[in-house]
Design an enzyme around this catalytic site. Structure first.
Site, short mmCIF file in Angstrom:
data_model
loop_
_atom_site.label_atom_id
_atom_site.label_comp_id
_atom_site.label_asym_id
_atom_site.label_seq_id
_atom_site.Cartn_x
_atom_site.Cartn_y
_atom_site.Cartn_z
N PRO A 77 3.75 69.65 41.22
CA PRO A 77 5.15 70.04 41.10
C PRO A 77 5.88 70.16 42.43
CG PRO A 77 3.70 71.88 40.58
CD PRO A 77 2.84 70.65 40.65
N ASN A 78 7.13 69.75 42.40
CA ASN A 78 8.08 69.82 43.52
C ASN A 78 7.81 68.79 44.61
OD1 ASN A 78 9.68 72.07 42.54
ND2 ASN A 78 7.87 73.32 42.91
N ARG A 84 12.86 68.60 50.75
CA ARG A 84 12.27 69.92 50.49
C ARG A 84 11.66 70.50 51.77
NH1 ARG A 84 6.52 71.13 47.43
NH2 ARG A 84 6.76 73.39 47.41
N TYR A 134 7.11 70.41 55.26
CA TYR A 134 6.54 69.24 54.58
C TYR A 134 6.92 67.89 55.20
CZ TYR A 134 5.43 72.71 51.02
OH TYR A 134 4.93 73.82 50.36
N ASN A 154 -3.04 66.45 45.11
CA ASN A 154 -2.32 67.59 45.68
C ASN A 154 -1.70 68.33 44.49
OD1 ASN A 154 -0.69 69.45 46.89
ND2 ASN A 154 0.30 68.02 48.31
N ALA A 213 1.70 73.84 43.83
CA ALA A 213 1.58 75.26 43.48
C ALA A 213 0.48 75.51 42.45
CB ALA A 213 2.92 75.79 42.96
N GLU A 230 -9.09 67.01 47.61
CA GLU A 230 -7.92 67.90 47.54
C GLU A 230 -7.13 67.74 48.83
OE1 GLU A 230 -9.06 72.01 47.23
OE2 GLU A 230 -7.01 72.74 47.46
N HIS A 241 -3.42 68.88 50.99
CA HIS A 241 -2.17 69.62 51.13
C HIS A 241 -1.48 69.15 52.39
CE1 HIS A 241 -3.39 72.20 47.90
NE2 HIS A 241 -4.58 72.25 48.47
N ARG A 257 -0.10 79.99 55.97
CA ARG A 257 1.06 80.38 55.16
C ARG A 257 0.73 81.63 54.34
NH1 ARG A 257 3.26 75.41 52.08
NH2 ARG A 257 5.07 76.80 51.96
C1 DQA Z 1 1.24 72.22 49.06
C2 DQA Z 1 0.98 73.69 49.40
C3 DQA Z 1 1.23 74.56 48.17
O1 DQA Z 1 0.98 75.92 48.49
C4 DQA Z 1 2.68 74.44 47.72
O2 DQA Z 1 2.88 75.18 46.55
C5 DQA Z 1 3.10 73.02 47.55
C6 DQA Z 1 2.61 72.00 48.48
C7 DQA Z 1 1.12 71.31 50.30
O3 DQA Z 1 1.04 70.10 50.10
O4 DQA Z 1 1.15 71.78 51.44
O5 DQA Z 1 3.92 72.71 46.69
O6 DQA Z 1 0.25 71.80 48.14
#
Ligand code: DQA
Length: 149
Positions: free
Chosen positions: A16-17, A24, A29, A80, A83, A104, A106, A113
């Site tokens: 998501p997002n 964003r 990011y 990825n 959240a 995995e 990120h 963070r």
């Molecule tokens: C994320 C880190 C997560 O904590 C966050 O909710 C994201 C992006 C990252 O790629 O750094 O949406 O997965």
């Protein structure tokens, strides 16, 4: 990596997002859009002889279903979960169904963070984890999977 099925086919799942990348929180990011990240992966995949398919969803159930179906079609997964990383037992359980390498990734360094981002529901069941290298982390993950073939 198993040799009897789609040996060079890797699925990349964005949670998501991540469809909002580019605009964003660019300080966290970066400025690449998701489309640009996916294009770069396709180019690298071609060089490595790996077919790369990408999928983004803001919905937990859709991600679960995509992971469930992956075992038939793919031989590696880069995910990825965004959240959902920190909350989703359902995505964890779906990943447990897979018999090929899962990485995995990120974009940000989750350990620099909020504390709630330090916990991942999947880190203990994946092959490896990449965090904090920006969008380049996706390329690192694909290169790593290529080494496993
Ligand atoms: C994320 C880190 C997560 O904590 C966050 O909710 C994201 C992006 C990252 O790629 O750094 O949406 O997965």
């Amino acid at each position: 990596m198993s040799s009897n099925k789609n040996n060079r086919k890797v699925l990349v799942i964005h949670g998501p997002n991540l469809n909002m990348l580019g605009t964003r929180e660019p300080d966290t990011y970066g400025t690449l859009t998701l489309e640009e990240i996916n294009q770069d992966l396709a180019v690298l995949g071609k060089k490595l002889g790996i077919e790369v398919k990408t999928f983004q969803s803001n919905h937990e159930g859709e991600i679960v279903e995509k992971v469930q179906k992956a075992s038939q079609e793919y031989s590696g997964l880069i995910i990825n979960p965004a959240a959902y990383t920190h909350t989703s037992i359902a995505i964890r359980d779906a990943i447990l169904l897979l018999d090929f390498p899962v990485i995995e990734i990120h974009i940000s360094n989750v350990y620099k963070r909020d504390e709630f981002r330090h916990k991942s529901m999947i880190s203990d069941i994946v092959h490896g984890k990449i965090t904090g290298f920006g969008a380049y982390g996706y390329q690192m993950a694909l290169n790593a999977i290529a080494q496993m073939h």
